[in-house]
Design a protein around this motif. Structure first.
Motif, short mmCIF file in Angstrom:
data_model
loop_
_atom_site.label_atom_id
_atom_site.label_comp_id
_atom_site.label_asym_id
_atom_site.label_seq_id
_atom_site.Cartn_x
_atom_site.Cartn_y
_atom_site.Cartn_z
N UNK A 83 0.89 -1.15 0.00
CA UNK A 83 0.00 0.00 0.00
C UNK A 83 0.93 1.20 0.00
N UNK A 111 -4.69 9.79 0.27
CA UNK A 111 -4.34 8.89 1.36
C UNK A 111 -3.02 8.17 1.15
N UNK A 135 -0.41 5.15 3.45
CA UNK A 135 -0.57 4.10 4.46
C UNK A 135 0.77 3.77 5.11
N UNK A 182 2.42 1.18 8.27
CA UNK A 182 2.14 0.11 9.23
C UNK A 182 2.63 0.53 10.61
N UNK A 183 2.03 1.58 11.15
CA UNK A 183 2.50 2.15 12.41
C UNK A 183 1.56 1.79 13.55
N UNK A 208 -0.89 2.69 16.28
CA UNK A 208 -1.82 3.82 16.31
C UNK A 208 -1.73 4.53 17.66
N UNK A 247 -2.01 7.44 12.67
CA UNK A 247 -2.99 6.46 12.21
C UNK A 247 -2.31 5.67 11.10
N UNK A 248 -2.83 4.48 10.83
CA UNK A 248 -2.23 3.67 9.77
C UNK A 248 -2.48 4.28 8.39
N UNK A 249 -3.45 5.20 8.31
CA UNK A 249 -3.65 5.92 7.05
C UNK A 249 -3.87 7.40 7.35
N UNK A 282 -3.50 11.61 5.17
CA UNK A 282 -3.45 12.27 3.87
C UNK A 282 -2.14 13.03 3.70
N UNK A 286 -10.05 11.94 11.83
CA UNK A 286 -10.14 11.02 10.69
C UNK A 286 -10.52 9.64 11.20
N UNK A 287 -11.40 8.99 10.46
CA UNK A 287 -11.79 7.64 10.86
C UNK A 287 -13.19 7.61 11.44
N UNK A 297 -15.59 10.38 7.18
CA UNK A 297 -14.37 9.89 6.55
C UNK A 297 -13.81 8.71 7.33
N UNK A 298 -14.46 7.55 7.23
CA UNK A 298 -13.92 6.37 7.91
C UNK A 298 -12.65 5.90 7.21
N UNK A 299 -12.03 4.86 7.72
CA UNK A 299 -10.76 4.40 7.18
C UNK A 299 -10.97 3.46 5.99
N UNK A 300 -9.91 3.34 5.19
CA UNK A 300 -9.93 2.50 4.00
C UNK A 300 -9.68 1.04 4.35
N UNK A 301 -8.91 0.84 5.42
CA UNK A 301 -8.56 -0.52 5.83
C UNK A 301 -9.57 -1.00 6.87
N UNK A 340 1.01 -8.12 6.40
CA UNK A 340 1.67 -7.95 7.69
C UNK A 340 1.02 -6.89 8.58
N UNK A 341 -0.33 -6.89 8.71
CA UNK A 341 -0.93 -5.86 9.56
C UNK A 341 -0.59 -6.11 11.03
N UNK A 342 -0.52 -5.03 11.82
CA UNK A 342 -0.23 -5.19 13.24
C UNK A 342 -1.48 -5.55 14.03
N UNK A 370 -6.93 -4.09 10.49
CA UNK A 370 -6.45 -3.79 9.13
C UNK A 370 -6.06 -5.07 8.41
N UNK A 430 -18.99 4.27 11.93
CA UNK A 430 -19.13 5.67 12.33
C UNK A 430 -20.45 5.88 13.07
#
Lengths: 304, 589
Positions: free
Chosen positions: A130, A159, A161, A163-164, A166, A171-173, A175, A282-283, B404-408, B431-433, B437, B451
């Protein structure tokens, strides 16, 4: 009453003007998207065309290798980047010469660079990810520009991405706002001058520029602005001139130089709205009342 | 970017000046490093010494310790000359023979000796810390390169580097007294917080790398641990460095940084005793370390053009001196400068790196601020973003709120919770943590429902929408492409289906698409048709959205609308009735 004229004899209860009235039922645009629109208008006013960043899945090739990020770079670690299980493998770019040029510049001895001098692996380059930055799309656009290299201004806000873990600021995603200027014989002074003009449009005056390191820009500069509330200089963006090792393998002429800069959309927005946790912006955890009662996002209005 | 903790007083002593905080911040800013933290206040009243935590550029491996930071700043300030590193004695007195057995596991090795060195507690600590920093940064947690340091006087050169079956490697590891074989050692460190994370590098190999002296005494088992036998202490006077690697370029960088930083503590400063490396099988036989600086030529016209300056070649050379680069105007080409790059600056790859150093030495603040000459470009939006904005504005004007929710999202949220089967079209993460995701969404519905769930206390009804990207796998170069979708949901005490249907009508009206009561007549327009194939809808309450772009054309299915099944709603912890509509926005491009 008006027709009969009876109002003239009637007595009326006094109004309570010390009240807010009835707010109209209304819909709302999202606060973060409102700030995004402010940025878009700044870019349009300065002659920038929006890039096709509607492409979240990238190959390692476009996300890293084309940007001269070596295959052992920490950014390519499983800890930082989302790799994909399905589809796991991308196809190589259609331009075979570009593929070979990229390999050569990493392995060394190409385009005036000694390179990183390691065995470059095609398989690593074709692993899908990603995208970790929209610069992957900038690279794609610059490669296209090489077919007809003319002065160009490009931008995107989209956006990315990571792999951090949170937390309040990650956030993992999120802008990324990104701008690119390609021009013949463009200079570092142009970048500094342009950055001042760009940030002035969002009400930020008196930027400072600190040398820094990015794998794909040289020189690289972090942009700092004075934050009155925090009483200190804060980093508001990163910028630089793209490295010849990135541009020349694409086939761009040597004196076509490219300035680039980026910042996150969330960070200035959080500062502007006084939001301390990115998940409140966001989210799915964002409060609808916050969305519905949020004022207009005027970037030129005291952001700092 | 790495952050290096340095002793504040020591650093200022090395720089020959007691800086105020502002002065030092300013100096760092101009050079391109940054003071992250100053512990002066924090340690007041304790016996700890104040430290500065300095963030340095990730490619400046020569600045990973106080010695290197002081050297770079002192050269920048014009306080000192760059050191000249030299061999002493001039010829290697000993050798390290690399055996072919190392090829499958860790094929490269370097070595060097620091003779007659004198550590103090703080320089010793710095030496250890530098190795740590190199191990985590450049060496990628020891996978690419690992280094070991030994008290040479406890070992009997010459050395060999080989790979042996674990059962044949026996030694007491660092700070342990018990002799173990390599299998036991791996077991011993399995749960070790520090070393446990390196075991995977060799664990499954049938042979482990090992550095041995002439009497087959183990010096180290890279990249895991040294032997206790050859441990260095404050009193050690002769240090043997072993560097093993899977990446030979980085191995050379590491050995060079170690000797460049710490040879200054030798009785004859900046001298290094070379070691003969014998590695015939892969043609890597050489004398190590290679202290010879490289020469890279740079075009003066390029440097001046990039920085918009008119410097003479002599002026450039003078500026480069501040950046640890010795340069002279070329004698054969009047546009070139010949730049000698010391072993401390492996970050210089191209003339652009030299150009940047001229810029830093000149001062970014001193450059003339200009604007790109060509400004007459025309700005325009990305077409799909323009279409997306029409959706967004029309929805908000109709009284709906944008989210604006998340894509993953998790696999279940995208599939099982919506009673959707996995159609194998979704992009799956390797490899998601967290389970949050697992996939890239193929519908906007889960994010919208999440949401609403987080806003359960909001007054009913809740009317929200999103215009955002979903991703499907396909046959393109990247193997997947985005699709812009628009989705709206109504959550309340009643289903509100007709309101969602009305919003769809408003959107269609905005895109000049009339509702067709008689779809069969072939006019441009849209209509909806009951469709019980989608199990996320309450039976009999789901429909397909059909769209005909032009008169006479075949219609296409662009999305769906309906009242969600109670089992779907409860999966998202909701107790309301929810109606949704979702369509592909790209049909309006």
């Amino acid at each position: 009453m008006i027709a009969s004229g009876s109002w003239a004899k009637a007595s009326f209860k006094p109004y309570n003007f010390n009240s807010e009235g009835v707010l109209p039922p209304s819909g709302a645009l999202h606060p973060l998207n409102k700030v995004r629109e402010e940025f878009r208008q700044i870019f349009f006013s300065m002659g920038f065309t929006e890039m096709p960043t509607n492409q979240y899945v990238e190959s390692g090739f476009w996300n890293f290798d084309t940007l001269f990020v070596p295959q052992q770079h920490p950014a390519r670690d499983l800890q930082d980047t989302f790799f994909l299980k399905d589809p796991a493998v991308a196809k190589p770019p259609k331009d075979k010469e570009y593929w070979e040029n990229t390999k050569a510049v990493h392995e060394g001895g190409a385009f005036g660079s000694i390179g990183y001098r390691y065995p470059w692996r095609g398989e690593e380059s074709l692993r899908t990810v990603l995208r970790t930055h929209t610069t992957a799309v900038s690279a794609y656009m610059l490669k296209k520009l090489a077919a007809d290299p003319k002065p160009t201004r490009l931008f995107s806000i989209d956006k990315v991405f990571r792999n951090e873990a949170v937390d309040a600021t990650h956030l993992a995603e999120f802008h990324q706002v990104e701008g690119v200027i390609a021009d013949y014989d463009v200079t570092l002074g142009d970048l500094i001058g342009f950055m001042e003009q760009f940030f002035e449009k969002m009400g930020v005056h008196g930027c400072r520029f600190k040398p820094t390191y990015n794998p794909y820009t040289e020189p690289s500069m972090e942009i700092f602005a004075w934050h009155q509330g925090l009483g200190k200089w804060v980093e508001i963006g990163n910028s630089g001139m793209f490295r010849p090792e990135m541009l020349e393998p694409m086939g761009l002429p040597k004196n076509m130089r490219v300035l680039g800069w980026g910042l996150s959309l969330e960070r200035p927005t959080m500062i502007k709205y006084g939001v301390s946790n990115i998940r409140e912006l966001l989210g799915h955890k964002v409060n609808l009342d916050f969305i519905e009662s949020n004022p207009a996002a005027r970037l030129d209005e005291d952001i700092f | 970017m790495p952050t290096i903790a340095v002793d504040k007083e020591d650093l200022f002593n090395l720089l020959g000046k007691k800086y105020t905080n502002d002065e030092f911040d300013q100096l760092c800013f101009q050079f391109g490093i940054e003071v992250d933290e100053d512990t002066t206040e924090e340690v007041k009243g304790t016996d700890e010494r104040p430290q500065l935590k300095i963030e340095i550029a990730a490619n400046r491996y020569d600045m990973l310790c106080i010695e290197g930071i002081a050297q770079a700043l002192n050269e920048y300030l014009g306080n000192v000359q760059p050191p000249t590193f030299k061999y002493s004695p001039a010829k290697p007195q000993t050798s390290l023979t690399i055996k072919q057995s190392t090829i499958p596991i860790r094929p490269y090795a370097c070595a060097a000796i620091l003779r007659n060195i004198k550590f103090t507690q703080r320089s010793y600590d710095s030496f250890i810390a530098l190795q740590d920093k190199l191990h985590t940064n450049l060496c990628r947690n020891r996978t690419l390169v690992a280094m070991g340091t030994h008290d040479l006087d406890t070992l009997k050169p010459p050395f060999t580097y080989e790979a042996l079956p674990p059962s044949e490697i026996k030694f007491a590891p660092l700070n342990q007294t018990k002799v173990m074989d390599a299998n036991e050692i791996m077991e011993f460190y399995e749960n070790d917080k520090n070393l446990g994370r390196y075991l995977h590098i060799i664990k499954d190999s049938p042979v482990y790398p090992v550095i041995l002296d002439s009497e087959r005494t183990v010096a180290s088992m890279p990249p895991i641990i040294n032997s206790n036998h050859s441990k260095i202490t404050l009193e050690t006077r002769n240090v043997f460095l072993d560097i093993t690697a899977t990446d030979k370029t980085k191995a050379e960088i590491v050995v060079n940084q170690l000797v460049a930083m710490f040879s200054q503590y030798c009785d004859e400063p900046f001298t290094v005793e070379p070691v003969q490396i014998i590695s015939e099988h892969n043609e890597q036989t050489r004398i190590c370390p290679n202290l010879k600086p490289r020469v890279l030529s740079a075009e003066a016209s390029y440097i001046n053009s990039c920085l918009a300056l008119k410097l003479s070649r002599e002026e450039m050379c003078k500026l480069l001196k501040k950046m640890a680069l010795a340069a002279v105007p070329s004698k054969t080409d009047d546009n070139l400068i010949d730049v000698t790059i010391p072993i401390t600056r492996p970050d210089v790859l191209h003339q652009c790196d030299i150009m940047e150093d001229v810029g830093i030495a000149y001062g970014f603040d001193n450059l003339v601020k200009t604007l790109p000459r060509t400004a007459a470009t025309v700005g325009q939006p990305l077409p799909i973003n323009k279409v997306g904005d029409i959706f967004r504005n029309a929805s908000a004007q109709s009284g709906w709120s944008e989210v604006m929710p998340l894509t993953l999202c998790s696999h279940d949220e995208n599939f099982a919770n919506l009673k959707n089967p996995d159609d194998s079209l979704a992009v799956k993460l390797a490899n998601p943590k967290t389970v949050e995701y697992q996939v890239v969404r193929t519908t906007l519905i889960p994010g919208i429902l999440k949401t609403i769930k987080e806003n359960k206390n909001h007054a009913l009804p809740i009317k929200v929408f999103e215009t955002g990207d979903i991703v499907y796998k396909d046959d393109s170069e990247r193997g997947a492409s985005n699709q812009r979708n628009w989705c709206a949901a109504y959550a309340g005490k009643t289903s509100g289906f007709e309101l969602v249907q009305g919003l769809l009508g408003k959107i269609m009206q905005t895109f000049r698409t009339p509702w067709l009561a008689e779809p069969k007549n072939g006019e441009k327009g849209y209509w909806i048709e009951q469709d019980d194939s989608r199990k996320m809808f309450f039976p009999g309450r789901g429909a397909r959205v059909l769209y005909r772009a032009k008169k006479g054309e075949k219609e296409q299915e662009v999305g769906y609308i309906g009242v969600l099944h109670p089992e779907v709603v409860t999966k998202f912890d909701l107790t309301f009735a929810v109606s949704v509509v979702e369509i592909n926005a790209e049909v309006f491009l």
